[in-house]
Design a protein around this motif. Structure first.
Motif, PDB file in Angstrom:
ATOM      1  N   SER A   1       0.835  -1.197   0.000  1.00 23.01           N
ATOM      2  CA  SER A   1       0.000   0.000   0.000  1.00 23.01           C
ATOM      3  C   SER A   1       0.871   1.248   0.000  1.00 23.01           C
ATOM      4  O   SER A   1       1.898   1.305   0.687  1.00 23.01           O
ATOM      5  N   LEU A   2       0.455   2.236  -0.790  1.00 26.33           N
ATOM      6  CA  LEU A   2       1.046   3.573  -0.773  1.00 26.33           C
ATOM      7  C   LEU A   2      -0.078   4.558  -0.516  1.00 26.33           C
ATOM      8  O   LEU A   2      -1.039   4.625  -1.279  1.00 26.33           O
ATOM      9  N   GLU A   3       0.007   5.303   0.567  1.00 23.13           N
ATOM     10  CA  GLU A   3      -1.043   6.245   0.933  1.00 23.13           C
ATOM     11  C   GLU A   3      -0.427   7.582   1.329  1.00 23.13           C
ATOM     12  O   GLU A   3       0.749   7.665   1.695  1.00 23.13           O
ATOM     13  N   LYS A   4      -1.240   8.632   1.274  1.00 25.21           N
ATOM     14  CA  LYS A   4      -0.834   9.970   1.694  1.00 25.21           C
ATOM     15  C   LYS A   4      -1.709  10.400   2.854  1.00 25.21           C
ATOM     16  O   LYS A   4      -2.931  10.260   2.801  1.00 25.21           O
TER      17      LYS A   4
ATOM     18  N   GLU B   1      -6.638  20.183 -15.717  1.00 26.77           N
ATOM     19  CA  GLU B   1      -5.311  20.495 -16.228  1.00 26.77           C
ATOM     20  C   GLU B   1      -4.295  20.437 -15.095  1.00 26.77           C
ATOM     21  O   GLU B   1      -4.493  20.996 -14.029  1.00 26.77           O
ATOM     22  N   ALA B   2      -3.194  19.753 -15.348  1.00 26.75           N
ATOM     23  CA  ALA B   2      -2.130  19.639 -14.351  1.00 26.75           C
ATOM     24  C   ALA B   2      -0.808  19.485 -15.076  1.00 26.75           C
ATOM     25  O   ALA B   2      -0.751  19.026 -16.219  1.00 26.75           O
ATOM     26  N   LYS B   3       0.256  19.862 -14.416  1.00 27.81           N
ATOM     27  CA  LYS B   3       1.588  19.778 -14.983  1.00 27.81           C
ATOM     28  C   LYS B   3       2.368  18.654 -14.310  1.00 27.81           C
ATOM     29  O   LYS B   3       2.122  18.306 -13.161  1.00 27.81           O
ATOM     30  N   GLY B   4       3.313  18.100 -15.054  1.00 25.89           N
ATOM     31  CA  GLY B   4       4.189  17.092 -14.490  1.00 25.89           C
ATOM     32  C   GLY B   4       3.548  15.714 -14.431  1.00 25.89           C
ATOM     33  O   GLY B   4       2.399  15.513 -14.828  1.00 25.89           O
ATOM     34  N   PRO B   5       4.285  14.739 -13.912  1.00 25.59           N
ATOM     35  CA  PRO B   5       3.772  13.366 -13.842  1.00 25.59           C
ATOM     36  C   PRO B   5       2.745  13.198 -12.726  1.00 25.59           C
ATOM     37  O   PRO B   5       2.834  13.837 -11.680  1.00 25.59           O
ATOM     38  N   GLY B   6       1.763  12.351 -12.970  1.00 22.48           N
ATOM     39  CA  GLY B   6       0.779  12.029 -11.954  1.00 22.48           C
ATOM     40  C   GLY B   6       1.174  10.784 -11.179  1.00 22.48           C
ATOM     41  O   GLY B   6       2.036  10.010 -11.603  1.00 22.48           O
ATOM     42  N   VAL B   7       0.543  10.589 -10.030  1.00 23.79           N
ATOM     43  CA  VAL B   7       0.831   9.429  -9.187  1.00 23.79           C
ATOM     44  C   VAL B   7      -0.489   8.831  -8.714  1.00 23.79           C
ATOM     45  O   VAL B   7      -1.378   9.555  -8.258  1.00 23.79           O
ATOM     46  N   PHE B   8      -0.618   7.518  -8.849  1.00 28.99           N
ATOM     47  CA  PHE B   8      -1.748   6.787  -8.292  1.00 28.99           C
ATOM     48  C   PHE B   8      -1.289   6.046  -7.042  1.00 28.99           C
ATOM     49  O   PHE B   8      -0.256   5.373  -7.052  1.00 28.99           O
ATOM     50  N   SER B   9      -2.056   6.189  -5.984  1.00 34.98           N
ATOM     51  CA  SER B   9      -1.841   5.367  -4.800  1.00 34.98           C
ATOM     52  C   SER B   9      -2.450   3.993  -5.062  1.00 34.98           C
ATOM     53  O   SER B   9      -3.574   3.892  -5.552  1.00 34.98           O
ATOM     54  N   SER B  10      -1.715   2.946  -4.747  1.00 34.62           N
ATOM     55  CA  SER B  10      -2.180   1.588  -5.029  1.00 34.62           C
ATOM     56  C   SER B  10      -2.078   0.717  -3.791  1.00 34.62           C
ATOM     57  O   SER B  10      -1.090   0.779  -3.058  1.00 34.62           O
ATOM     58  N   SER B  11      -3.111  -0.080  -3.578  1.00 34.83           N
ATOM     59  CA  SER B  11      -3.091  -1.117  -2.550  1.00 34.83           C
ATOM     60  C   SER B  11      -3.309  -2.441  -3.263  1.00 34.83           C
ATOM     61  O   SER B  11      -4.321  -2.623  -3.942  1.00 34.83           O
ATOM     62  N   LEU B  12      -2.371  -3.342  -3.109  1.00 29.19           N
ATOM     63  CA  LEU B  12      -2.368  -4.586  -3.872  1.00 29.19           C
ATOM     64  C   LEU B  12      -2.511  -5.760  -2.920  1.00 29.19           C
ATOM     65  O   LEU B  12      -1.724  -5.912  -1.989  1.00 29.19           O
ATOM     66  N   ASN B  13      -3.539  -6.578  -3.141  1.00 36.07           N
ATOM     67  CA  ASN B  13      -3.741  -7.787  -2.347  1.00 36.07           C
ATOM     68  C   ASN B  13      -3.610  -8.980  -3.287  1.00 36.07           C
ATOM     69  O   ASN B  13      -4.530  -9.309  -4.032  1.00 36.07           O
ATOM     70  N   ARG B  14      -2.441  -9.596  -3.267  1.00 36.41           N
ATOM     71  CA  ARG B  14      -2.171 -10.668  -4.223  1.00 36.41           C
ATOM     72  C   ARG B  14      -2.960 -11.936  -3.913  1.00 36.41           C
ATOM     73  O   ARG B  14      -3.328 -12.674  -4.824  1.00 36.41           O
ATOM     74  N   LYS B  15      -3.207 -12.204  -2.642  1.00 34.89           N
ATOM     75  CA  LYS B  15      -3.944 -13.423  -2.306  1.00 34.89           C
ATOM     76  C   LYS B  15      -5.373 -13.373  -2.833  1.00 34.89           C
ATOM     77  O   LYS B  15      -5.915 -14.372  -3.309  1.00 34.89           O
ATOM     78  N   GLU B  16      -5.996 -12.205  -2.741  1.00 32.16           N
ATOM     79  CA  GLU B  16      -7.365 -12.060  -3.223  1.00 32.16           C
ATOM     80  C   GLU B  16      -7.420 -11.621  -4.681  1.00 32.16           C
ATOM     81  O   GLU B  16      -8.504 -11.451  -5.239  1.00 32.16           O
ATOM     82  N   LYS B  17      -6.255 -11.393  -5.290  1.00 37.02           N
ATOM     83  CA  LYS B  17      -6.144 -11.006  -6.701  1.00 37.02           C
ATOM     84  C   LYS B  17      -6.949  -9.749  -7.016  1.00 37.02           C
ATOM     85  O   LYS B  17      -7.655  -9.666  -8.021  1.00 37.02           O
ATOM     86  N   LYS B  18      -6.833  -8.765  -6.139  1.00 35.57           N
ATOM     87  CA  LYS B  18      -7.520  -7.511  -6.388  1.00 35.57           C
ATOM     88  C   LYS B  18      -6.641  -6.348  -5.946  1.00 35.57           C
ATOM     89  O   LYS B  18      -5.700  -6.515  -5.165  1.00 35.57           O
ATOM     90  N   CYS B  19      -6.949  -5.177  -6.477  1.00 39.83           N
ATOM     91  CA  CYS B  19      -6.190  -3.987  -6.135  1.00 39.83           C
ATOM     92  C   CYS B  19      -7.147  -2.824  -5.927  1.00 39.83           C
ATOM     93  O   CYS B  19      -8.290  -2.846  -6.387  1.00 39.83           O
ATOM     94  N   ARG B  20      -6.646  -1.835  -5.226  1.00 36.41           N
ATOM     95  CA  ARG B  20      -7.414  -0.622  -4.964  1.00 36.41           C
ATOM     96  C   ARG B  20      -6.539   0.566  -5.325  1.00 36.41           C
ATOM     97  O   ARG B  20      -5.372   0.629  -4.936  1.00 36.41           O
ATOM     98  N   MET B  21      -7.086   1.493  -6.098  1.00 37.01           N
ATOM     99  CA  MET B  21      -6.332   2.666  -6.529  1.00 37.01           C
ATOM    100  C   MET B  21      -7.072   3.933  -6.114  1.00 37.01           C
ATOM    101  O   MET B  21      -8.292   3.934  -5.954  1.00 37.01           O
ATOM    102  N   ARG B  22      -6.289   5.007  -5.970  1.00 39.35           N
ATOM    103  CA  ARG B  22      -6.862   6.334  -5.788  1.00 39.35           C
ATOM    104  C   ARG B  22      -5.854   7.350  -6.313  1.00 39.35           C
ATOM    105  O   ARG B  22      -4.643   7.118  -6.242  1.00 39.35           O
ATOM    106  N   PRO B  23      -6.318   8.455  -6.874  1.00 38.14           N
ATOM    107  CA  PRO B  23      -5.373   9.475  -7.346  1.00 38.14           C
ATOM    108  C   PRO B  23      -4.628  10.086  -6.164  1.00 38.14           C
ATOM    109  O   PRO B  23      -5.242  10.515  -5.188  1.00 38.14           O
TER     110      PRO B  23
END
Length: 355
Positions: A39-42, A255-277
């Motif tokens: 997980s990557l969160e802010k 409109e935005a400048k520069g690269p964007g980043v998605f926060s991702s939570s990855l659950n490999r056992k359940e084979k699903k992921c959760r994203m948020r900008p």
């Protein structure tokens, strides 16, 4: 020291510095393959938090519990590791008719979560000391609690017991720092709908209506959306009777400048992921496409996207998400950091596309 602008693109799971030299990804993508959950969160202070974890395996056989003895009354108790293990022995087999994924309800796992202070709820204990019913919550990422139950293991007083359990479970979490309780798994014949509000229509990943119990006072607010989900927003806001100022946005992305980043939570056992900008950028479409392709390569079947509809930069992604196969499923009042949380889902297809 003056603030220094950093290139945060490397915090994307799908980040690849040079496709010709490295086709497998670097950094977080490689690290995530060695864990069960990433997980990557802010946080509210705009600090980034990385979480890597490996789940303990609970694979011991669970014997079938003996039938409940006849009872005249029951009392409500708070779970302990011992009582939750006894409850889990019944629940493990009870849940098979509701949800085929029984790993979540292994008695040893429920007991461990209780011992760690990560499970809140109520149990119905009969005069003989047996557990006849349960309702509990487990924290998810962010501010959301996942609710389970009520589950009733007896044919006697099912509806009354379910209402008592739900009421006491919700009271236990009422003052905790969470936005609400989202419940999808429960006994349908006695679920106390009057305590909850419907969180949306049927999700692609299931057939039951999801129910939500807000834990924060709702003083109204702004809700941004685009034309492609107007019907869903109108129906859900009316059904939930939310005091909202709805703002229909143009379809053009923010409109935005520069690269964007998605926060991702990855659950490999359940084979699903959760994203948020996490950070809006000028490359959001290419970035999203790269993530979906990478998820497909990693065997992920279900992708969820969380959007805070009080934030225009997040709501502006709705046309892009619709184009990529995401459908709105749930709207949780106050579930975002500033406003309502919209959850969209997409099944992964071939070559990173959503089915």
């Amino acid at each position: 020291c003056p603030p220094v602008d950093m290139d945060l693109s490397a915090f994307n799971l799908a980040w690849r510095p040079d496709l010709e030299k490295d086709a497998s990804g670097l950094g977080l993508a490689l690290a995530s393959r060695w864990v069960d959950f990433f997980s990557l969160e802010k946080d509210e202070s705009r600090r980034l938090h990385l979480t890597f974890s490996v789940e303990k395996v609970f694979d011991q056989p669970v014997p079938l519990a003996p039938p409940l003895a006849a009872h005249r009354f029951y009392r409500l108790i708070r779970p302990t590791p011992e009582t939750m293990a006894a409850c889990g022995q019944r629940l493990f087999h009870h849940i098979k008719g509701i949800n085929p994924d029984t790993k979540t309800f292994h008695p040893a796992r429920l007991a461990a979560l209780t011992a760690e202070g990560q499970l809140f709820g109520a149990l119905a204990e009969t005069e003989s000391g047996e557990v006849a019913g349960a309702a509990f919550c487990i924290p998810e990422e962010g501010r959301l609690l996942r609710g389970y139950g009520p589950f009733i293991f007896t044919d006697k007083d099912r509806r009354r017991m379910a209402e008592d359990l739900a009421c006491h479970c919700l009271e236990r979490v009422g003052r905790k720092p969470f936005s609400g309780v989202l419940t999808r798994i429960f006994d349908e014949d006695c679920f106390p709908e009057k305590f909850y509000i419907p969180a949306g229509g049927h999700a692609p990943s299931g057939t039951k209506t999801a129910w939500h119990f807000p834990l924060c006072d709702d003083a109204g607010g702004l809700l941004h959306y685009t034309a492609n989900i107007a019907d869903f927003i109108d129906t859900t806001v009316t059904r939930q009777d939310l005091p909202r100022k709805k703002i229909l946005m143009e379809s053009n992305p923010c409109e935005a400048k520069g690269p964007g980043v998605f926060s991702s939570s990855l659950n490999r056992k359940e084979k699903k992921c959760r994203m948020r900008p996490l950070l809006a950028g000028e490359d959001m479409e290419a970035n999203l496409e790269a993530h979906l392709c990478w998820f497909q390569e990693e065997g992920i079947n279900l992708c969820e996207m969380y959007l805070d509809l009080a934030k225009t930069e997040e709501a502006s992604l709705l046309p892009l998400l619709s184009k990529k196969g995401f459908s709105p499923t749930l709207l949780l009042p106050g579930g975002g950091s500033l406003g309502d949380l919209l959850i969209l889902e997409a099944r992964m297809g071939q070559k990173g596309e959503c089915a």
